[in-house]
Every structure is written in structure tokens, then in C-alpha cells.
Design a protein around this motif. Structure first.
Motif, mmCIF file in Angstrom:
data_model
loop_
_atom_site.group_PDB
_atom_site.id
_atom_site.type_symbol
_atom_site.label_atom_id
_atom_site.label_comp_id
_atom_site.label_asym_id
_atom_site.label_seq_id
_atom_site.Cartn_x
_atom_site.Cartn_y
_atom_site.Cartn_z
ATOM 1 N N ALA A 296 0.850 -1.194 0.000
ATOM 2 C CA ALA A 296 0.000 0.000 0.000
ATOM 3 C C ALA A 296 0.886 1.244 0.000
ATOM 4 C CB ALA A 296 -0.908 -0.024 1.218
ATOM 5 N N GLY A 297 0.269 2.389 0.148
ATOM 6 C CA GLY A 297 1.032 3.625 0.246
ATOM 7 C C GLY A 297 1.415 3.917 1.689
ATOM 8 N N ILE A 298 2.143 5.015 1.897
ATOM 9 C CA ILE A 298 2.510 5.364 3.268
ATOM 10 C C ILE A 298 1.384 6.153 3.927
ATOM 11 C CG2 ILE A 298 4.990 5.389 2.879
ATOM 12 C CD1 ILE A 298 4.872 8.439 2.936
ATOM 13 N N ASP A 299 1.310 6.040 5.241
ATOM 14 C CA ASP A 299 0.432 6.916 6.014
ATOM 15 C C ASP A 299 1.075 8.300 6.017
ATOM 16 O OD1 ASP A 299 -0.247 4.132 7.117
ATOM 17 O OD2 ASP A 299 -1.800 5.389 7.977
ATOM 18 N N ALA A 300 0.235 9.332 5.936
ATOM 19 C CA ALA A 300 0.776 10.684 5.765
ATOM 20 C C ALA A 300 1.513 11.188 7.002
ATOM 21 C CB ALA A 300 -0.356 11.636 5.415
ATOM 22 N N TYR A 301 1.081 10.738 8.178
ATOM 23 C CA TYR A 301 1.634 11.321 9.401
ATOM 24 C C TYR A 301 2.890 10.579 9.885
ATOM 25 C CZ TYR A 301 -1.296 7.563 11.291
ATOM 26 O OH TYR A 301 -1.884 6.355 11.533
ATOM 27 N N ASN A 302 3.713 11.279 10.668
ATOM 28 C CA ASN A 302 4.909 10.673 11.267
ATOM 29 C C ASN A 302 4.480 9.602 12.258
ATOM 30 O OD1 ASN A 302 5.718 13.179 10.229
ATOM 31 N ND2 ASN A 302 7.469 13.242 11.609
ATOM 32 N N SER A 303 5.167 8.480 12.255
ATOM 33 C CA SER A 303 4.842 7.455 13.235
ATOM 34 C C SER A 303 5.951 6.427 13.341
ATOM 35 C CB SER A 303 3.537 6.760 12.848
ATOM 36 O OG SER A 303 3.283 5.699 13.738
ATOM 37 N N TYR A 304 6.081 5.861 14.528
ATOM 38 C CA TYR A 304 7.018 4.763 14.760
ATOM 39 C C TYR A 304 6.258 3.509 15.184
ATOM 40 C CZ TYR A 304 10.949 8.070 14.797
ATOM 41 O OH TYR A 304 11.886 9.012 14.459
ATOM 42 N N SER A 305 4.948 3.485 14.983
ATOM 43 C CA SER A 305 4.151 2.459 15.653
ATOM 44 C C SER A 305 4.015 1.134 14.896
ATOM 45 C CB SER A 305 2.748 3.008 15.929
ATOM 46 O OG SER A 305 2.048 3.099 14.704
ATOM 47 N N GLN A 306 4.527 1.049 13.658
ATOM 48 C CA GLN A 306 4.472 -0.190 12.871
ATOM 49 C C GLN A 306 3.051 -0.726 12.720
ATOM 50 O OE1 GLN A 306 7.453 -2.817 14.665
ATOM 51 N NE2 GLN A 306 8.941 -2.066 13.192
ATOM 52 N N PHE B 17 -9.284 14.605 7.784
ATOM 53 C CA PHE B 17 -8.192 15.557 7.990
ATOM 54 C C PHE B 17 -7.038 15.326 7.016
ATOM 55 C CE2 PHE B 17 -10.410 14.969 11.971
ATOM 56 C CZ PHE B 17 -10.533 16.258 12.486
ATOM 57 N N SER B 18 -6.213 16.348 6.859
ATOM 58 C CA SER B 18 -4.952 16.197 6.143
ATOM 59 C C SER B 18 -3.832 16.610 7.083
ATOM 60 C CB SER B 18 -4.910 17.076 4.903
ATOM 61 O OG SER B 18 -6.028 16.820 4.101
ATOM 62 N N TYR B 19 -2.707 15.937 6.909
ATOM 63 C CA TYR B 19 -1.568 16.159 7.788
ATOM 64 C C TYR B 19 -0.701 17.282 7.237
ATOM 65 C CZ TYR B 19 2.640 14.834 10.457
ATOM 66 O OH TYR B 19 3.724 14.809 11.285
ATOM 67 N N GLY B 20 -0.186 18.105 8.123
ATOM 68 C CA GLY B 20 0.622 19.240 7.668
ATOM 69 C C GLY B 20 2.050 19.240 8.175
ATOM 70 N N GLY B 21 2.498 18.127 8.741
ATOM 71 C CA GLY B 21 3.890 18.047 9.171
ATOM 72 C C GLY B 21 4.158 18.757 10.490
ATOM 73 N N GLU B 22 5.440 18.834 10.821
ATOM 74 C CA GLU B 22 5.864 19.402 12.101
ATOM 75 C C GLU B 22 5.379 20.849 12.258
ATOM 76 O OE1 GLU B 22 10.013 18.697 12.836
ATOM 77 O OE2 GLU B 22 10.103 20.125 14.477
ATOM 78 N N ALA B 23 4.906 21.161 13.459
ATOM 79 C CA ALA B 23 4.410 22.513 13.726
ATOM 80 C C ALA B 23 5.532 23.436 14.203
ATOM 81 C CB ALA B 23 3.305 22.455 14.789
ATOM 82 N N HIS B 24 5.246 24.721 14.242
ATOM 83 C CA HIS B 24 6.157 25.741 14.785
ATOM 84 C C HIS B 24 7.437 25.876 13.963
ATOM 85 C CE1 HIS B 24 3.482 25.977 18.203
ATOM 86 N NE2 HIS B 24 3.612 24.670 18.389
ATOM 87 N N VAL B 58 -5.119 19.842 9.181
ATOM 88 C CA VAL B 58 -6.180 20.721 8.669
ATOM 89 C C VAL B 58 -7.431 19.866 8.466
ATOM 90 C CG1 VAL B 58 -5.370 20.440 6.270
ATOM 91 C CG2 VAL B 58 -6.843 22.367 6.860
ATOM 92 N N HIS B 59 -8.584 20.427 8.852
ATOM 93 C CA HIS B 59 -9.838 19.688 8.763
ATOM 94 C C HIS B 59 -10.399 19.835 7.340
ATOM 95 C CE1 HIS B 59 -13.803 18.558 11.010
ATOM 96 N NE2 HIS B 59 -13.432 17.674 10.107
ATOM 97 N N THR B 60 -9.750 19.146 6.398
ATOM 98 C CA THR B 60 -10.035 19.317 4.970
ATOM 99 C C THR B 60 -11.509 19.126 4.634
ATOM 100 O OG1 THR B 60 -7.888 18.280 4.676
ATOM 101 C CG2 THR B 60 -9.188 18.634 2.689
ATOM 102 N N HIS B 61 -12.081 18.051 5.144
ATOM 103 C CA HIS B 61 -13.477 17.751 4.803
ATOM 104 C C HIS B 61 -14.413 18.187 5.923
ATOM 105 C CE1 HIS B 61 -11.909 15.634 1.386
ATOM 106 N NE2 HIS B 61 -11.118 14.955 2.180
ATOM 107 N N GLY B 62 -14.094 19.309 6.537
ATOM 108 C CA GLY B 62 -14.923 19.837 7.609
ATOM 109 C C GLY B 62 -14.866 21.352 7.550
ATOM 110 N N CYS B 63 -14.334 21.964 8.594
ATOM 111 C CA CYS B 63 -14.295 23.424 8.655
ATOM 112 C C CYS B 63 -13.129 24.018 7.868
ATOM 113 C CB CYS B 63 -14.228 23.882 10.104
ATOM 114 S SG CYS B 63 -12.721 23.344 10.935
#
Lengths: 416, 93
Positions: A296-306, B17-24, B58-63
Motif C-alpha cells: 500500500a502507500g505510506i500513512d501521511a503522518y509521522n509514526s514509529y508504531s508499525q 483531515f490532512s496532515y501538515g507536518g511538524e508545527a512551529h 487541517v480539517h479538509t473535509h470539515g471546517c
């Protein structure tokens, strides 16, 4: 090391296979080594093997947090190919593919390397143009690569839905005939056994907890099994690269993501090649046991949880059943995620670092398995000579400062 | 699958939601005076911790509004959600 052959197989059959020599020792860690490799996956063990074999380093340890091969080496979809776009990557992956060819003989261990071909499907005109461009680039780099028409794809993969009204119509595909699959465990075990025979200490259940340095020069590591001094330290830990880098106060341009894969129940032979589709993020091959191995593809968010999230698997499987309607009824047996170290340019980092004697090999992201022998080969050179091999000079950490990125997002796709 | 509590819409499934990476990660001031190494830090270098991670969603499919989340990258547990521009809550750092 007892060599494996038809004769030793026959001889051991007589004693019910109870007297095989252990494939590698389990030594206690020594106080000091010339080179310590952190990470007992395929890349780390290959590095140790080539350090001992080609650079004559006699005192090497490979430290593994758990058991060897249980990280990403055991969590990938075993695809091997070298059809990358840019010269730098094409040369590096082709170097690796050439090492795969003949690896079983050199290691005296059957890594089950099967050059069954790798297809990349095009579902729209843009895909087709991109594939043509890549095939042409591959050919300029003397890498075998062809464009197939829809009819040729259908002949090669009868189970694939190539109908004109399909949800994902197949307009053509690129084919690398020398690509294929290998047995992931066997690669790890083969390198471990060959490295052990050359005197490499493979130390399992030994987690590195700190990197010791003096005046920005490596002096050793702290581990859960005590301190180990080392002149040189090679870190090749995939998803945990940033964790190790932090121990050495280095920042890396890497983010760790789960990459999921799953395996179906075993069925009779239905697919004798590898089918990948970048556009719909799915790739599939059939293992020798008959299971379909689906990536499959990667999950978008950072994670170490396997683990990874279900929607990613759902998206890939729904694309898969559009491509192969006959797979609809299959039950999936296992699902897992490997933690992949993704670089902004989808290319690896095989590099010296600001700390002398410390080398990093990371950032392989979704596609490290195919590079196992080549990665180990050039990383061993980098460590032994304290300078990069010609093939990995472009993959230094400095490229993120100079801007000379090797953008392989198209060719790297999502495949392990 | 993650369940993320949007500060404006409440708890929703991850697929909204969509992920936007590290904050700050703020664009450095006097960006035109930055050298290449500083640019590399800003553009590419990331903390990527195993543990508490401050990140943007970001709440892409919401607000369709952005916000920040404190999430443990090893356990996937979300410790806090807070507004963009705010500092992470004391107890969730």
C-alpha cells in the motif's frame, strides 16, 4: 562455515536435519571494535559483509536492537528493480541489481532472487508519457526497460483488467525484465551467515542508547549490553535514523512514516510477474507459497508504531480489486507496517556526517529492499575509506544545503 | 485509525483531515539574508521524534481550518489539540 551444497543436504537428510551447523554465532560483545554497525537489517549486515570481504576490516560488530531481519527487512514487499529516472539513482540501483545477480552463489545461500519482471502501469496519458521518459532515461543508462502496449500487458498478465471501460484503464506499461523479487529473510540470513564466517560479531538484543564522542569524533556507543568502543560507527537503522541522529546531535531531513503491506491466503499460480501502479498506489506479486503480497502507500503522518491506519489499506485494496477483479474474493491473512525513513527528495542519504568517524546510511524511504547489496557495498566503501564511493557521492547529507537534490518521487513511487 | 478532536468541530475520523507536518517551523526573519545552511534547516531538517510530536493538521473535509496537535508517534495517543499560533499546553509538552 560449512558450505551448503546438494551433498551436505543429502548427508544431513540422513540424520533428519538435526546436525546442521548454526548459521551464525551469538557472541558476547567485545569491549572494542574497529567498526561498529548499528542495525542488523539487510543493509547493515551487507555493510559488515563487504567491509570484511572487500576492505579487509577484521574487527566488526553489528548491533541489533531485537533479532536480525525483524525490522523493515522482514516487512517489505521484496521487489527488486533499477528503473530510476536520474543518472545518480539509476547507477546506484543498477549497481545493486548487478550484485543481486549472482548473490546466491557468492553468499552460498539461496536468496531466491527471481527475475520475473516488474511492470509499471500507465492509466492515463500523463502516466504513459512519464513512463516513456523514464524508459528512455533507463536505456541511456544501459538499464533494460521497455514499453508495452495494452495488448502486450494483457498477454503477460491475463488476470489484469485491461478493458477500455475499466475504472483504471491500462494504456500501457513499462517493463524491466531483470527486475523481480527475492526472499527477504534469506537475504538477511545469507548476509549474516557470510559476514559471520568472515569474523563479524552479530550481536542481537543489543539496543544503542547513546553515541559517545569527543571533540566531534566518535569514540563508541552505550548499549543495553554495556559500552562498546569503536573507531568508526556506521548507522543504518531505517525508520529510527532520526533517533540515532539525535544521540549524535545531528539533524536529518528525514521523517518516519508507516508503510503498510498485506498478504492474502495462498492460491494457485495466477501472477508470475510484479505489477505496480503508481497512480493508484498499489503493487502486487505472488510469493512462492502462493500468497499475494500487496503493498500500500505510506500513512501521511509521522509514526514509529508499525501499524498504520486502515483507510490506507482500504484505498490500496479497492484499487487492487479494480485492477484484478478475480482477487475480490480473497481473504487477507496478515497486515503490517514498516517504519520508513522518508527523505524530501525520495533518495537515500549515504554519507559522512559532521561527527568524524560517524556515517549514516538512511532515507531509503519506501524502496530500500532492492538496494540491499548495493547499499551495503557503497556504505562499506564510505566507512573503510572515509570517503564516498563514486556511486554514492551524490547522496551526501550536504545536498540539502547545496540544493543538488536527486528528485526520485516519480520512480521511487511507493514500492519497497 | 486516529480520532482527532478538531478544536472547532469536535472529534472526527482521521479521513476528514490532512496532515501538515511538524508545527512551529516559522519562516526565519530576514529570509533574504539567510545562508544555505540556514535555508536547509528551515526547508528540510525535521525533529522527527519517537514520542511527543507537535504537528499541524487541517480539517479538509470539515471546517477547513488549521490547528496543532500533540501526538505520541510511538503510541499514536493524542495528548492535546491547540490553536495555530498558540504555544502547546503546559501539561502536554
Amino acid at each position: 562455515m560449512n558450505r551448503y551444497s546438494i551433498f551436505t543436504l543429502a548427508r544431513n537428510a540422513l540424520s533428519h536435519h538435526e546436525h546442521w551447523q548454526r548459521a551464525w554465532r551469538s557472541p558476547e560483545p567485545q569491549r572494542r571494535y574497529d567498526v561498529v554497525i548499528v542495525g542488523g537489517g539487510g543493509h547493515g549486515l551487507a555493510t559488515a559483509y563487504y567491509l570484511a570481504k572487500e576492505h579487509g576490516v577484521r574487527s566488526i560488530a553489528v548491533l541489533e536492537r531485537g533479532l536480525i531481519g525483524l525490522g523493515n527487512s522482514g516487512r517489505n514487499t521484496t521487489i527488486v528493480r533499477s528503473n530510476y529516472l536520474w543518472d545518480e539513482s539509476a547507477h546506484l540501483y543498477e549497481h545493486s541489481l548487478k550484485l543481486w545477480e549472482g548473490l546466491s552463489r557468492r553468499l552460498n545461500f539461496n536468496v531466491m532472487f527471481s527475475q520475473r519482471g516488474v511492470l509499471n502501469l500507465a492509466h492515463n496519458l500523463h502516466d504513459l508519457r512519464e513512463l516513456r521518459r523514464r524508459v528512455n532515461a533507463n536505456r541511456l543508462n544501459a538499464i533494460d526497460s521497455d514499453i508495452l502496449t495494452t495488448q502486450e500487458v494483457q498477454r503477460m498478465v491475463p488476470a489484469l483488467n485491461c478493458a477500455a471501460d475499466a475504472r483504471y484503464p491500462v494504456l500501457g506499461a513499462s517493463l524491466q525484465r531483470r527486475g523481480g523479487t527475492a526472499r527477504h529473510d534469506a537475504v538477511v540470513w545469507g548476509f549474516a551467515r557470510a559476514a559471520d564466517a568472515l569474523g563479524v560479531d552479530i550481536i542481537q538484543n543489543c539496543e544503542v542508547t547513546a553515541i559517545r564522542q569527543r571533540d566531534r569524533r566518535v569514540t563508541g556507543v552505550e548499549t543495553t549490553r554495556g559500552s562498546i568502543a569503536a573507531d568508526k560507527l556506521g548507522v543504518v537503522v531505517a525508520g529510527h535514523a532520526s533517533v540515532l541522529a539525535q544521540m549524535a546531535e545531528i539533524r536529518l531531513p528525514i521523517e518516519s512514516h508507516p508503510l503498510q503491506a498485506l498478504v492474502s491466503e495462498p492460491i494457485k499460480p495466477v501472477l508470475d510477474t510484479v505489477v505496480m501502479s503508481n497512480a493508484v498506489h498499489v503493487y502486487v506479486s505472488q510469493s512462492d507459497k502462493g500468497e499475494l503480497v500487496i503493498g500500500a502507500g505510506i500513512d501521511a503522518y509521522n509514526s514509529y508504531s508499525q501499524r498504520g491506519s486502515f483507510p490506507v489499506v482500504e484505498a490500496s485494496v479497492s484499487a487492487l480489486v479494480e485492477l484484478f477483479p478475480s482477487f475480490r474474493r480473497l481473504k487477507m491473512l496478515r497486515q503490517w507496517a514498516g517504519i520508513v525513513d522518508v527523505c524530501p527528495d525520495a533518495s537515500p542519504i549515504i554519507s559522512k556526517t559532521p561527527v568524524r568517524g560517524l556515517y549514516f546510511n538512511c532515507g531509503w524511504g519506501t524502496g530500500g529492499f532492492k538496494a540491499t547489496p548495493g547499499s551495503g557495498h557503497v556504505f562499506a566503501h564510505t566507512i573503510a575509506r572515509d570517503e564516498p564511493h563514486a556511486l554514492n557521492a551524490a547522496f551526501a547529507l550536504e545536498r540539502f544545503t547545496t540544493g543538488a537534490l536527486v528528485d526520485e518521487h516519480g520512480a521511487a513511487a511507493v514500492a519497497h | 485509525m486516529l480520532r482527532i478532536a478538531c478544536p472547532w468541530c469536535g472529534p472526527r475520523a482521521e479521513i476528514e483531515f490532512s496532515y501538515g507536518g511538524e508545527a512551529h517551523i516559522a519562516l526565519p526573519e530576514a529570509a533574504d539574508a539567510l545562508d544555505d545552511a540556514a535555508w536547509a534547516q528551515y526547508l528540510f531538517m525535521r525533529t522527527n521524534p519517537k514520542g511527543r510530536h507537535l504537528e499541524r493538521w487541517v480539517h479538509t473535509h470539515g471546517c477547513r481550518r488549521w490547528f496543532n496537535v500533540v501526538r505520541d508517534t510511538a503510541s499514536e495517543r493524542i495528548a492535546a489539540v491547540y490553536q495555530p499560533g498558540a504555544e502547546p499546553p503546559e501539561d502536554a509538552r
